[in-house]
Scaffold this active site. Structure first.
Site, mmCIF file in Angstrom:
data_model
loop_
_atom_site.group_PDB
_atom_site.id
_atom_site.type_symbol
_atom_site.label_atom_id
_atom_site.label_comp_id
_atom_site.label_asym_id
_atom_site.label_seq_id
_atom_site.Cartn_x
_atom_site.Cartn_y
_atom_site.Cartn_z
ATOM 1 C CG ASP A 40 -1.856 1.076 1.373
ATOM 2 O OD1 ASP A 40 -1.719 2.070 0.630
ATOM 3 O OD2 ASP A 40 -2.760 0.974 2.210
ATOM 4 C CB ILE A 41 1.716 3.770 -2.553
ATOM 5 C CG1 ILE A 41 2.395 2.727 -3.462
ATOM 6 C CG2 ILE A 41 2.436 5.111 -2.626
ATOM 7 C CD1 ILE A 41 3.826 2.378 -3.108
ATOM 8 C CG HIS A 122 5.320 15.775 -17.773
ATOM 9 N ND1 HIS A 122 5.353 17.071 -17.282
ATOM 10 C CD2 HIS A 122 4.027 15.527 -18.029
ATOM 11 C CE1 HIS A 122 4.127 17.568 -17.264
ATOM 12 N NE2 HIS A 122 3.290 16.645 -17.701
ATOM 13 C CD GLU A 168 3.743 16.464 -21.377
ATOM 14 O OE1 GLU A 168 2.752 15.984 -21.956
ATOM 15 O OE2 GLU A 168 3.707 17.567 -20.804
ATOM 16 C CD GLU A 169 3.158 20.545 -19.454
ATOM 17 O OE1 GLU A 169 2.542 20.677 -20.522
ATOM 18 O OE2 GLU A 169 2.620 20.141 -18.395
ATOM 19 C CG ASP A 197 0.883 14.040 -17.968
ATOM 20 O OD1 ASP A 197 0.800 14.878 -17.055
ATOM 21 O OD2 ASP A 197 1.082 14.343 -19.162
ATOM 22 C CG ASP A 299 -4.410 6.500 -0.840
ATOM 23 O OD1 ASP A 299 -3.401 5.791 -1.090
ATOM 24 O OD2 ASP A 299 -5.094 6.351 0.188
ATOM 25 C CG ASP A 303 -2.624 2.553 -2.846
ATOM 26 O OD1 ASP A 303 -1.465 2.812 -2.466
ATOM 27 O OD2 ASP A 303 -3.632 2.748 -2.135
HETATM 28 N N1 TRP Z 1 0.496 16.875 -19.876
HETATM 29 C C1 TRP Z 1 -0.639 16.555 -20.713
HETATM 30 C C2 TRP Z 1 -0.896 17.738 -21.617
HETATM 31 O O1 TRP Z 1 -0.545 18.837 -21.236
HETATM 32 C C3 TRP Z 1 -1.843 16.295 -19.855
HETATM 33 C C4 TRP Z 1 -2.951 15.640 -20.556
HETATM 34 C C5 TRP Z 1 -4.027 16.246 -21.101
HETATM 35 C C6 TRP Z 1 -3.084 14.258 -20.734
HETATM 36 N N2 TRP Z 1 -4.831 15.303 -21.606
HETATM 37 C C7 TRP Z 1 -4.277 14.081 -21.401
HETATM 38 C C8 TRP Z 1 -2.304 13.157 -20.366
HETATM 39 C C9 TRP Z 1 -4.726 12.825 -21.720
HETATM 40 C C10 TRP Z 1 -2.735 11.894 -20.698
HETATM 41 C C11 TRP Z 1 -3.946 11.725 -21.358
HETATM 42 O O2 TRP Z 1 -1.410 17.590 -22.707
HETATM 43 ZN ZN ZN Z 2 0.668 19.438 -19.111
HETATM 44 CA CA CA Z 3 -2.309 4.008 -0.396
#
Ligand code: TRP
Ligand code: ZN
Ligand code: CA
Length: 314
Positions: A40-41, A122, A168-169, A197, A299, A303
């Site tokens: 359990d995290i 990310h 990523e952004e 994400d 949570d 998990d």
């Molecule tokens: N970091 C992603 C983004 O800016 C977040 C995101 C939006 C996403 N829609 C998603 C991640 C769908 C996974 C699936 O686009």
């Molecule tokens: Zn994003």
């Molecule tokens: Ca947990």
């Protein structure tokens, strides 16, 4: 007994009650991959990482964006935890928009090098804010899962590798660079990539990437066991760091609790929260702070992450 043990923890009682009480490692137990179940995290531990990322942003102009001091400090924080826990860490450099970016890879020693299970998230934020749900949430949960691997002395059949992606952004640059830098042989050794994400959205949904069927089933079974309905995430194709892996033929999956889309009445009926409102109204905004998190979603998703890592690597 002065305490109650339920569910997966019960299986460990035979090993050592003292270890359970102290939260100690069960590494001394005979290795038995079939008996190993994910721990359990602790959502408190995940939240503690988020508090650190929030304070890092606060000390560095309010964000943790690619190319900034806040990104570097975020990477230093995660790397120090992993190094102390016995991971072999690697920082991979790349360039995006004229600035140096960094991916962090953490290999857990052991396991079959020809079967690698990866989990990643990310670590960069947008420049508008601290990026705590997007994507401190995934980064903190992947970190805490990696630390749990170390703490429990988990030594699965497959090799485990955890990743924190840069930029990523800016267009999924860091993970794309990583996949491009792999030889075809090394790419084919990755048996699965799990992406996280945004997993603590304040008005959450429970979305499971609709991709590799075995990975998807592993997540769905976990939520079924909790009595939580899920929906397939399809819109995410190409929107996060699983995309380069998928494009290279690696089986992928992941979890998502929603971004700027609006929760419907039907979704609010099954998940609670507020219909007619975004899953994350602070998506890519300055208000994506440590208070922009639903603890319960964080949570459960943490998990579920650990469950999938354990199940898919054993
Ligand atoms: N970091 C992603 C983004 O800016 C977040 C995101 C939006 C996403 N829609 C998603 C991640 C769908 C996974 C699936 O686009
Ligand atoms: Zn994003
Ligand atoms: Ca947990």
């Amino acid at each position: 007994m002065i305490f109650s043990v339920s569910g997966r923890a019960a299986a460990a009682v035979g090993v050592s009650v003292v270890m359970l009480l102290t939260g100690g490692s069960i590494a001394g137990a005979a290795p038995s991959p079939t008996a190993a179940a994910a721990p359990d995290i602790s959502v408190a531990n995940v939240r503690a990482h988020l508090a650190q990322l929030q304070s890092i942003a606060g000390a560095n102009g309010g964000n943790r964006a690619h190319g900034s001091a806040g990104y570097q400090a975020s990477l230093d924080y995660v790397k120090a935890k992993l190094d102390a826990a016995g991971f072999t860490t690697t920082v991979q450099q790349f360039t995006a928009s004229g600035r140096t970016g960094y991916n962090l890879l953490a290999d857990w020693p052991g396991g079959d090098a020809d079967q690698v299970v990866m989990a990643g998230s990310h670590l960069d934020s947008v420049s508008r804010g601290p990026g705590i749900n997007d994507n401190g949430s995934g980064s903190a949960a992947v970190l805490e899962t990696a630390l749990a691997v170390s703490r429990t002395g988990y030594h699965p059949t497959k090799h485990l590798r955890f990743a924190w992606w840069g930029a990523e952004e800016l267009g999924i640059v860091g993970s794309g660079h990583y996949v491009d830098s792999l030889s075809a042989a090394n790419r084919s050794k990755i048996s699965g990539y799990l992406n996280f994400d945004m997993i603590g959205s304040p008005n959450p949904g429970y979305f499971v990437y609709d991709d590799d069927p075995a990975i998807e089933k592993t997540f769905k079974d976990y939520f079924t066991g909790l009595g939580i309905a899920t929906e397939p995430e399809t819109e995410g194709d190409g929107r996060s760091d699983h995309a380069p892996f998928k494009d290279a033929g690696v089986p992928v999956g992941g979890l998502f609790s929603g971004a700027d889309y609006i929760k419907t009445a039907a979704q609010a009926a099954k998940w609670g929260g507020t219909s007619g409102k975004a899953f994350d109204a602070c998506y890519h905004s300055s208000c994506d702070t440590a208070s922009n998190i639903d603890n319960t979603a964080l949570d459960h998703n943490s998990d579920a992450l650990a469950h999938a890592v354990w199940e898919l690597s054993k």
